[in-house]
Design an enzyme around this catalytic site. Structure first.
Site, PDB file in Angstrom:
ATOM      1  CD  GLU A 175       4.013   8.077  -1.518  1.00  0.00           C
ATOM      2  OE1 GLU A 175       3.971   7.425  -0.453  1.00  0.00           O
ATOM      3  OE2 GLU A 175       3.373   9.095  -1.730  1.00  0.00           O
ATOM      4  N   GLY A 189      -0.844  -1.841  -3.838  1.00  0.00           N
ATOM      5  CA  GLY A 189       0.413  -1.671  -4.576  1.00  0.00           C
ATOM      6  C   GLY A 189       0.959  -3.004  -5.070  1.00  0.00           C
ATOM      7  CE  LYS A 211     -10.148   4.405  -9.417  1.00  0.00           C
ATOM      8  NZ  LYS A 211     -10.081   5.060  -8.119  1.00  0.00           N
ATOM      9  N   GLY A 240      -0.985   4.652  -2.667  1.00  0.00           N
ATOM     10  CA  GLY A 240      -2.070   4.085  -1.869  1.00  0.00           C
ATOM     11  C   GLY A 240      -1.526   3.021  -0.938  1.00  0.00           C
ATOM     12  CB  SER A 241      -3.212   0.255   0.777  1.00  0.00           C
ATOM     13  OG  SER A 241      -3.810  -0.396  -0.326  1.00  0.00           O
ATOM     14  CB  THR A 242       1.759  -1.882   1.389  1.00  0.00           C
ATOM     15  OG1 THR A 242       2.527  -0.718   1.727  1.00  0.00           O
ATOM     16  CG2 THR A 242       2.705  -3.019   1.072  1.00  0.00           C
ATOM     17  CD  GLU A 243      -5.256  -5.110   1.101  1.00  0.00           C
ATOM     18  OE1 GLU A 243      -5.326  -4.168   1.933  1.00  0.00           O
ATOM     19  OE2 GLU A 243      -6.228  -5.836   0.829  1.00  0.00           O
ATOM     20  CB  CYS A 293       2.132   7.704   3.025  1.00  0.00           C
ATOM     21  SG  CYS A 293       2.680   9.152   2.149  1.00  0.00           S
ATOM     22  CD  GLU A 337       0.008   3.408   6.176  1.00  0.00           C
ATOM     23  OE1 GLU A 337      -0.421   2.653   5.297  1.00  0.00           O
ATOM     24  OE2 GLU A 337       0.670   4.441   5.926  1.00  0.00           O
TER      25      GLU A 337
HETATM   26  P1  NAP Z   1      -6.249   1.913  -1.685  1.00  0.00           P
HETATM   27  O1  NAP Z   1      -7.306   0.911  -1.766  1.00  0.00           O
HETATM   28  O2  NAP Z   1      -4.844   1.511  -1.858  1.00  0.00           O
HETATM   29  O3  NAP Z   1      -6.633   3.056  -2.755  1.00  0.00           O
HETATM   30  C1  NAP Z   1      -5.740   3.880  -3.489  1.00  0.00           C
HETATM   31  C2  NAP Z   1      -6.208   4.013  -4.936  1.00  0.00           C
HETATM   32  O4  NAP Z   1      -6.125   2.749  -5.599  1.00  0.00           O
HETATM   33  C3  NAP Z   1      -7.642   4.455  -5.101  1.00  0.00           C
HETATM   34  O5  NAP Z   1      -7.747   5.265  -6.255  1.00  0.00           O
HETATM   35  C4  NAP Z   1      -8.337   3.140  -5.270  1.00  0.00           C
HETATM   36  O6  NAP Z   1      -9.613   3.208  -5.828  1.00  0.00           O
HETATM   37  C5  NAP Z   1      -7.388   2.406  -6.159  1.00  0.00           C
HETATM   38  N1  NAP Z   1      -7.542   0.959  -6.156  1.00  0.00           N
HETATM   39  C6  NAP Z   1      -8.110   0.156  -5.231  1.00  0.00           C
HETATM   40  N2  NAP Z   1      -8.042  -1.137  -5.595  1.00  0.00           N
HETATM   41  C7  NAP Z   1      -7.419  -1.169  -6.789  1.00  0.00           C
HETATM   42  C8  NAP Z   1      -7.032  -2.200  -7.688  1.00  0.00           C
HETATM   43  N3  NAP Z   1      -7.280  -3.480  -7.434  1.00  0.00           N
HETATM   44  N4  NAP Z   1      -6.381  -1.859  -8.824  1.00  0.00           N
HETATM   45  C9  NAP Z   1      -6.110  -0.568  -9.098  1.00  0.00           C
HETATM   46  N5  NAP Z   1      -6.451   0.453  -8.292  1.00  0.00           N
HETATM   47  C10 NAP Z   1      -7.097   0.160  -7.153  1.00  0.00           C
HETATM   48  O7  NAP Z   1      -6.348   2.701  -0.327  1.00  0.00           O
HETATM   49  P2  NAP Z   1      -7.654   2.810   0.577  1.00  0.00           P
HETATM   50  O8  NAP Z   1      -8.445   1.555   0.606  1.00  0.00           O
HETATM   51  O9  NAP Z   1      -8.377   4.004   0.164  1.00  0.00           O
HETATM   52  O10 NAP Z   1      -6.971   3.034   1.993  1.00  0.00           O
HETATM   53  C11 NAP Z   1      -6.545   1.895   2.708  1.00  0.00           C
HETATM   54  C12 NAP Z   1      -5.235   2.109   3.382  1.00  0.00           C
HETATM   55  O11 NAP Z   1      -4.260   2.473   2.420  1.00  0.00           O
HETATM   56  C13 NAP Z   1      -5.198   3.268   4.373  1.00  0.00           C
HETATM   57  O12 NAP Z   1      -5.709   2.913   5.610  1.00  0.00           O
HETATM   58  C14 NAP Z   1      -3.733   3.545   4.412  1.00  0.00           C
HETATM   59  O13 NAP Z   1      -3.101   2.649   5.274  1.00  0.00           O
HETATM   60  C15 NAP Z   1      -3.279   3.286   3.001  1.00  0.00           C
HETATM   61  N6  NAP Z   1      -3.163   4.526   2.211  1.00  0.00           N
HETATM   62  C16 NAP Z   1      -1.935   5.003   1.950  1.00  0.00           C
HETATM   63  C17 NAP Z   1      -1.806   6.185   1.245  1.00  0.00           C
HETATM   64  C18 NAP Z   1      -0.482   6.777   0.928  1.00  0.00           C
HETATM   65  O14 NAP Z   1      -0.397   7.984   0.720  1.00  0.00           O
HETATM   66  N7  NAP Z   1       0.573   5.992   0.816  1.00  0.00           N
HETATM   67  C19 NAP Z   1      -2.932   6.882   0.807  1.00  0.00           C
HETATM   68  C20 NAP Z   1      -4.189   6.335   1.071  1.00  0.00           C
HETATM   69  C21 NAP Z   1      -4.276   5.156   1.764  1.00  0.00           C
HETATM   70  P3  NAP Z   1     -10.834   3.361  -4.807  1.00  0.00           P
HETATM   71  O15 NAP Z   1     -10.808   4.808  -4.457  1.00  0.00           O
HETATM   72  O16 NAP Z   1     -12.011   2.955  -5.589  1.00  0.00           O
HETATM   73  O17 NAP Z   1     -10.558   2.446  -3.640  1.00  0.00           O
END
Ligand code: NAP
Ligand code: MG
Length: 502
Positions: A272, A255, A197, A250-253, A306, A403
């Site tokens: 990750e 995750g 995805k 993605g985000s820790t939240e 990250c 972060e």
């Molecule tokens: P995110 O919400 O964690 O998104 C990462 C992925 O997870 C996206 O494909 C997202 O889809 C999907 N997702 C969101 N909610 C989900 C759920 N309930 N169940 C399964 N998958 C879900 O990250 P973000 O909102 O784009 O960014 C927010 C923060 O995350 C950033 O500010 C940063 O701090 C952190 N982040 C960390 C990394 C890293 O490399 N570790 C990368 C990106 C962001 P959608 O695209 O539809 O949201």
């Protein structure tokens, strides 16, 4: 399907433009298909905020279709029966195709994510190519061992590593193509099948990659690619009880949500997640290299890494020099649209991310941080934020504890009498543990410090050095498991112990 938006960047090459303007589809069971609900959503150019094109909005029905295709390909398709060397050859073919299309992928990534095209061309795309090449070699090398038993000599015991099965992979928007490669590489090498995805903000290179996967000749259902939102698409995928493993970046939240939802069928989970990585500058460091390195550690990819070096610690005797040096670099960085070849820092990926980062800047100022460089948005169109150096900060402030995921570094000094233990305690004072860099000429201090850092990656006199052969992942709340290197294979295989009474 809405018509493509009016103003796509004129610097886009013919191949990339033709792809952007084509009809975008999900890739399920070896076929390109619309979402079952017929819905699409807009993809935006972060340099302008304008729509680029529409892509399908997958929901739980498409998730089901993709999981069943992946299940079939794993349980009864040609994939598990295929010779490992043949699997490796398919991966090499994919790497070749990707390499041939380097410019097109670099341009698509730049348009979609905002990153400088010059960077995508030398980092994102070639690293993805390398990853597929490196992992293709592991297809023939997922080895077990023979184990002598204390129970007696009349047994033969050995282990085999078998693919985990159907893997759901959910990736973010900061390195869209590279994160797809990090995820797909080990899954394909070990013989798993995949539902990938893409991040809703940056689906273009993943959709183009699906075409190359098809062209390379992977059997139907081995790789399925979905575009959609987190809640309606990512969540049912992570929760699906016919999925054997979920790998998330993605985000820790989010995750934590994934880890919870995976308990339904106790699928395996790797995560990750975020970071707040320290860059530590000792007084004896090569100062020019350390200053340039610490600046690049936070400003690379607009700070959307990250493992960004987002907390700077500099010895008090060099603190002012470091701040001045980094601020000078920040002031000179050329900000512009990613597709401008002269651009060094592009826009943030989205309006949401722009609001988040500028919110952190406001909070830092409100809580008394000193702004040495940047501190504001750049221009009045698109999602550009100035590279920013904050000092007069301490733990407890949001900009220090959380972060930011933008080009914003918080700088603290450490005292002459601080021993390594105290310095390490400061550096480790975070819920995260993804990475750290140490800048010094003292080889002994470097290694002593590396031992004390609680993080999955420690760089000495460098930062953001990645290699397909090096494991990457987090301690503490930065995640579970590792990506890349030989290490990742453990996260995509089950171990079976076979014992024979002779
Ligand atoms: P995110 O919400 O964690 O998104 C990462 C992925 O997870 C996206 O494909 C997202 O889809 C999907 N997702 C969101 N909610 C989900 C759920 N309930 N169940 C399964 N998958 C879900 O990250 P973000 O909102 O784009 O960014 C927010 C923060 O995350 C950033 O500010 C940063 O701090 C952190 N982040 C960390 C990394 C890293 O490399 N570790 C990368 C990106 C962001 P959608 O695209 O539809 O949201
Ligand atoms: Mg999100």
């Amino acid at each position: 399907m809405a018509a493509a938006a009016p103003a796509i960047d004129p610097r886009l090459g013919a191949d990339a433009l033709s792809f952007v303007n084509s009809r975008h589809q999900l890739y399920i069971d070896g076929k390109f298909t619309a979402s079952s609900n017929g819905k699409t959503f807009a993809v935006y150019n972060p340099a302008t905020g304008e729509e680029i094109c529409q892509v399908p909005e997958a929901d739980h029905v498409d998730v089901d279709r993709a999981v069943h295709a992946a299940r079939r390909a794993f349980d009864s398709g040609p994939w598990p029966a295929m010779l490992p060397s043949k699997r490796g050859q398919l991966m090499q073919r994919l790497a070749e195709l990707l390499e041939q299309h380097t410019d097109e992928f670099a341009e698509l990534e730049s348009l979609d994510n905002g990153k400088p095209v010059s960077v995508a061309r030398v980092a994102d795309v070639p690293l993805a190519v390398d990853l597929f090449r490196y992992m293709s070699g592991w297809s023939t090398k997922t080895l077990g061992s023979t184990i002598p038993l204390s129970a007696g000599n009349d047994y033969l015991s050995y282990t085999v590593r078998e693919p985990i099965g159907v893997v759901a992979q959910i990736i973010p928007w900061n390195f869209p193509l590279l994160m797809a490669a990090w995820k797909l590489g080990p899954a394909l090498a070990t013989g798993c099948t995949v539902i990938l995805k893409l991040a809703e903000q940056t689906p273009l290179t993943g959709l183009r990659l699906a075409q190359l996967i098809d062209q390379a000749g992977f059997p139907p259902g081995v790789v399925n690619v979905l575009t959609g939102f987190g809640e309606p698409c990512g969540a049912p995928l992570a929760a699906h009880d016919r999925v054997d493993k979920v790998a998330f970046t993605g985000s820790t939240e989010v995750g934590k949500l994934i880890a919870k939802t995976a308990t339904g069928n106790l699928k395996k989970v790797t995560l990750e997640l975020g970071g707040k990585s320290p860059a530590i500058i000792f007084p004896d460091a090569d100062m020019d290299a350390a200053i340039a390195g610490a600046a690049s550690a936070i400003f690379f990819n607009q700070g959307q890494c990250c493992c960004a070096g987002s907390r700077l610690f500099a010895h008090e005797s060099v603190f002012d020099k470091v701040i001045d040096g980094m601020s000078n670099i920040a002031a000179k960085i050329k900000i512009g649209p990613g597709l401008d070849p002269a651009t060094e820092l592009g826009p943030l990926v989205s309006e949401e991310q722009f609001d988040r980062v500028t919110g952190f800047l406001k909070s830092g100022k409100d809580q008394g941080a000193k702004v040495n460089a940047g501190g504001n948005r750049s221009g009045d169109r698109g999602y550009f934020v100035q590279p920013t150096v904050l000092s007069d900060v301490q733990p407890g402030m949001k900009v220090v504890d959380e972060e930011i995921f933008g080009p914003v570094v918080v700088a603290q000094s450490f005292a002459t009498d601080a021993d390594l233990d105290r310095l390490a305690a400061q550096a480790n004072d975070t819920i995260y543990g993804l990475a750290a860099s140490i800048w010094t000429r003292d080889i002994s201090a470097a290694h002593k410090m590396a031992r004390r850092i609680k993080a999955g990656t420690v760089w000495v006199n460098c930062h953001n050095v990645f290699d397909a052969a090096l494991p990457f992942g987090g301690y503490k709340q930065s995640g579970w498991g590792r990506e890349m290197g030989a290490e990742v294979l453990n996260n995509y295989t089950e171990v079976k112990a076979v014992t024979v009474k002779l």
